[in-house]
Enzyme design. Structure first.
Site, PDB file in Angstrom:
ATOM      1  N   CYS A  25      -2.414   8.297   3.731  1.00 24.43           N
ATOM      2  CA  CYS A  25      -2.105   7.624   2.450  1.00 24.43           C
ATOM      3  C   CYS A  25      -3.330   8.121   1.520  1.00 24.43           C
ATOM      4  CB  CYS A  25      -1.670   6.308   2.451  1.00 24.43           C
ATOM      5  SG  CYS A  25      -0.127   6.000   3.034  1.00 24.43           S
ATOM      6  N   GLU A  48       0.920  -1.185   0.012  1.00 25.66           N
ATOM      7  CA  GLU A  48      -0.127  -0.153   0.153  1.00 25.66           C
ATOM      8  C   GLU A  48       0.791   1.374  -0.133  1.00 25.66           C
ATOM      9  OE1 GLU A  48      -1.356   2.971   1.207  1.00 25.66           O
ATOM     10  OE2 GLU A  48      -2.350   2.357   2.817  1.00 25.66           O
TER      11      GLU A  48
END
Length: 470
Positions: free
Chosen positions: A278, A244
Site C-alpha cells: 500500500c 488503512e
C-alpha cells in the site's frame, strides 16, 4: 516447533469440512486446503472473545506485554516454517525484503508493541482541579487483513489490540488464509485460550464482523472501496474504525539528488513485495536536469533483480499474488504503451510460463493523467514523470484523492523537509520510501483512510479514552 508439513496439516480443513484449495501463484500447484468457516462458527468465535475479554483486560499491561513477548518467541521458533508457507501461498520470495523478512517483522512488532509505555496523562493539576486521561479496553476487535503482507499486517492489528486488553477475531484475505491461520496457531501456543481467534471464510460471512453488535472496533487494511463498505456496515453500531486504505504514493526527486547513489533505494521503495504494498512508491516525479540519468540508473538496477519462484533462494521478486491483480497491472501498462509512453524495461510478460509473473517494468515520458499514474497499479510497474519546477511537482503529487505516503529525495535534507511539508500524505519520508517503524505512528490522509497505527498513538486508538476529573 512443528515441521512445515505438520504445521500445514494442523491448520488445513478437516475431513468433511467445507474447504477451498489454495494455489501457489508462482506455479499454480496446490498449497493446502483452507477451511471455509460458517456463520455459526463466526458467532462462536465472537462469543468466546466476549467471554474471555474481561479476564484478559484484568491482567494489566505488564502481564499482557509479557504474553506478547512469549508469543514473539513462539513465532521466532517457527520462523522458517511460517516463511515457507508464506512464500508458497503469497508468492513472495524467501529472501530479500520478502517472506523471511515479513516473519521477522512479526517478531519485531510484537516485541516493540509489548515495550511501548502508556501511562495516564495528567491534563490539569492546578491545586483545585486534577484531570487525568486514561485508556480503557474497547472490548472485541475485528482485524480484517489483506493478501499482500498477510502475516505482518495481521500482527500490526493483533499486537496493539491485545496489549490494550481487547480480544481479537482475525479475518484474513480469502487469497492468503493459510498464512494467517498458521500464524494465529503459533501465537496461541503462548496466549491464553480464547483471546485470539481466526475465521477463514468468504466475504459474505466476514461482513458479519463489521456489523456484529458485539464487535467494538474494526481494523481494516485494503482497498478504498472495501473501506467505504465497512464504514457503511459498521454505522448502525457506531463502531470505532482504523482504516488503512488504498495509496498511490508519490516520490519527488529534487534536482540535487544523485541518481546513481539513490537508484537502489528508489527501486525498493517502489518494488518492495513486487510492488504489492500500500505504501510503495507508485509515481516517481523527476526533475528535468536529472531525468535521463535517473531512468538509466533505475533501469540498470531493475535488470539486476532476479524474479521467479519464491522458493528459489536466488530470487528477490515474485509473481503477482492473484490473476485479478495481474490483469490490473497488465491493462495499465498496455494503456500506457498505447498512449505513446516509453517502456524502459519490461512490459512484455511471458504468457507461456506458469504463474502470475509480470516483469519489472519502468515507463518513462508519461503524462500525469495517464491511468498508470492516476490509478494504483499495485504491482511491478513504475511510471516516471518529468517535471520542471518544484511547484509543478507538488501540484502533481497532490492531485489525487489519496494520500497514504510520499517521499522527497535530495542531498539537502532541509530543502527536502520544506517540500515534504507541502505534500498531502499521512507520512512523508526523506531519502527513503515505505520505511515503517513500530515506534512511529502511521496512517493515511484523504481517501487513504483514517486512524493511526504503531507507537503510543496507535495503542491509544485501540482504547477508549476516559477522563477522570476530580
Amino acid at each position: 516447533m512443528e515441521t512445515y508439513d505438520a504445521l500445514l496439516a494442523s491448520i488445513s480443513a478437516a475431513s468433511g469440512q467445507d474447504s477451498r484449495t489454495i494455489l501457489n501463484p508462482a506455479t499454480g500447484e496446490p498449497v493446502g486446503e483452507a477451511p471455509v468457516h460458517t456463520l455459526e462458527y463466526v458467532e462462536e468465535a465472537v462469543a468466546e472473545a466476549v467471554a474471555t475479554q474481561p479476564a484478559w483486560a484484568a491482567l494489566g499491561h505488564g502481564a499482557r506485554s509479557a504474553a506478547l513477548l512469549k508469543a514473539a518467541d513462539a513465532v521466532e521458533r517457527s520462523a522458517e516454517e511460517l516463511a515457507q508457507l508464506l512464500s508458497r501461498e503469497q508468492g513472495k520470495p524467501l529472501n530479500g525484503p520478502n517472506a523471511r523478512f515479513e516473519v521477522g517483522a512479526c517478531v519485531a512488532w510484537l516485541r516493540a508493541t509489548a515495550g511501548l509505555p502508556l501511562e495516564p496523562e495528567t491534563i490539569v493539576d492546578d491545586g483545585d482541579t486534577r484531570a487525568e486521561l486514561h485508556y480503557k479496553p474497547i472490548g472485541v476487535v475485528a482485524a480484517i487483513g489483506p493478501w499482500n503482507w498477510p502475516m505482518m499486517i495481521a500482527i500490526w492489528q493483533i499486537a496493539p489490540a491485545l496489549r490494550m486488553g481487547n480480544t481479537v477475531v482475525v479475518k484474513p484475505s480469502g487469497n492468503t488464509p493459510l498464512s494467517v491461520l498458521a500464524l494465529v496457531k503459533v501465537l496461541n501456543e503462548e496466549l491464553p485460550e480464547g483471546v485470539l481467534s481466526v475465521v477463514s471464510c468468504g466475504r459474505e460471512v466476514g461482513a458479519r464482523l463489521t456489523e456484529h453488535p458485539a464487535i467494538g472496533k474494526v481494523m481494516f487494511t485494503g482497498s478504498t472501496a472495501a473501506g467505504r463498505a465497512i464504514i457503511r456496515s459498521s454505522a448502525d453500531t457506531v463502531k470505532r474504525l482504523t482504516l488503512e486504505l488504498g495509496g498511490n504514493d508519490a516520490g519527488i526527486l529534487l534536482p540535487d539528488a544523485d541518481p546513481k547513489a539513490i537508484a537502489e533505494d528508489v527501486f525498493w521503495g517502489a518494488f518492495l513485495n513486487t510492488g504489492q504494498t500500500c505504501a510503495a512508491l507508485k509515481r516517481l516525479y523527476v526533475h528535468d536536469s536529472i531525468y535521463d540519468a535517473v531512468c538509466q540508473e533505475l533501469t540498470a538496477v531493475a535488470k539486476a533483480m532476479p524474479m521467479g519462484n519464491g522458493l528459489d533462494e536466488n530470487n528477490v521478486l515474485g509473481p503477482l499474488q492473484n490473476k485479478a491483480q495481474y490483469d490490473v497491472v497488465a491493462d495499465l501498462v498496455e494503456a500506457a504503451k498505447a498512449s505513446g509512453a516509453r517502456v524502459l524495461v519490461g512490459g512484455n510478460p511471458d504468457t507461456d510460463q506458469p504463474g502470475y509473473f509480470y516483469p519489472t517494468t519502468l515507463v518513462a515520458d508519461i503524462d500525469n493523467d495517464n491511468p498508470l499514474v492516476a490509478e494504483e497499479q499495485f504491482g511491478p510497474a513504475l511510471p516516471i514523470i518529468r517535471y520542471s519546477t518544484i511547484d509543478e511537482a507538488v501540484e502533481k503529487a497532490n492531485a489525487l484523492d489519496v494520500g497514504l505516503g510520499a517521499s522527497v529525495w535530495s542531498a539537502n535534507r532541509e530543502a527536502a523537509r520544506e517540500v515534504a511539508s507541502r505534500i498531502q500524505a499521512g507520512t512523508v519520508w526523506i531519502n527513503r520510501h515505505g520505511a515503517v517503524d513500530p515506534r512511529i505512528p502511521f496512517g493515511g490522509a484523504k481517501q487513504s483512510g483514517y486512524g493511526l497505527e504503531f507507537g503510543i498513538e496507535g495503542l491509544k486508538h485501540l482504547g477508549v479514552p476516559q477522563v477522570i476529573n476530580g
